[in-house]
Design a protein around this motif. Structure first.
Motif: not given
Length: 281
Positions: A135-148, A170-178
């Motif tokens: 599961f991706l982290p719930r914390d906003k900052k940590e989640r952004a770092e993992v997605l990066k 799904l929307k976050e993954l599309y934004q970050v990963l393409g």
């Protein structure tokens, strides 16, 4: 003699997905440590297993681990089970295993069902190399770092997600990963098992209107090395060859070594760099 810790994989849905060995160990163990005893008792009752149960979960994982270790030191064999699947994968079992090694307790794992592997094998994505993110982290900052970090991951990615967060993820993954290929696996091994292989954009659009129920595993295509190489090469397109050479010469490289480094950055031969520099002179 000290006892042993047995990591017993249990079904992730279909009750037939449990091994004969796991059933034997669960019957023979002195104690079963379960993530949720209310959930596990249904499984044990189904197979007529009467072994005593104790709870071992996220909120007592350290203190209880030492209590369980003392029991094993006294000679008891303990079977660890999770709510579903293989203990130690994205659950507090990893802490118990670590503490057992620190305290000299033998550990063995009984292979069986695991949602991440089940999803990967049926996903249609590449399986030779993969990264399990749970599961991706719930914390906003940590989640952004993992997605990066995931943005340049070349291995196939596996993510767990709950129904109420699926669309947002799904929307976050599309934004970050393409717009990568993704296989969404739902309700694995259960009656309403379903897989959907498409792109992140199309999948997000589908779940905008579709009913979202069940537990999900997302298997996502890794980034190709060719694409990463092209992106790295594009970084140097905005500066001249002389400026690019100066970057390496300022680091102490001689002209020949600098030309070799520049050629590698730009994806061309050293001869081409040499000729281009002559023309500029």
């Amino acid at each position: 003699m000290a006892g042993k810790l047995y990591l017993c994989a249990t079904p992730i849905g279909n009750l037939e997905d449990i091994t004969v060995r796991a059933l034997r160990i669960l019957k023979e163990a002195d104690l079963i440590a379960a993530e949720d005893t209310r959930n596990s008792i249904r499984l044990l009752n189904h197979f007529k297993i009467k072994t005593p149960l104790t709870s071992y979960h996220e909120y007592n994982k350290i203190e209880k681990a030492y209590l369980l270790v003392e029991k094993m030191k006294a000679g008891e064999n303990i079977a660890l089970i999770t709510d579903a699947g293989t203990p130690g994968i994205s659950d507090p079992g990893e802490d118990l295993v670590r503490i057992c090694y620190e305290e000299g307790i033998a550990v063995t794992s009984l292979p069986g069902a695991a949602a991440c592997i089940t999803a990967l094998t049926m996903s249609g994505q590449k399986t030779r190399r993969f990264a399990f993110e749970a599961f991706l982290p719930r914390d906003k900052k940590e989640r952004a770092e993992v997605l990066k970090e995931m943005e340049k991951e070349t291995r196939t990615l596996i993510i767990y997600e709950a129904p109420h967060r699926l669309l947002k993820t799904l929307k976050e993954l599309y934004q970050v990963l393409g717009n990568r290929s993704v296989t969404v696996c739902r309700e694995l091994t259960k009656k309403f098992e379903e897989t959907r292989k498409s792109t992140l954009a199309e999948t997000a659009a589908f779940y905008e209107t579709a009913e979202i129920r069940g537990e999900f595993v997302l298997v996502i295509e890794g980034k190709s090395r060719q694409e990463i190489q092209k992106e790295e090469q594009r970084v140097w397109e905005d500066i001249s060859l002389q400026e690019h050479m100066a970057v390496y010469e300022s680091k102490g490289l001689d002209r020949k070594a600098a030309m070799k480094a520049v050629a590698k950055d730009r994806g061309v031969s050293r001869r081409e760099i040499y000729n281009s520099l002559l023309e500029e002179e």
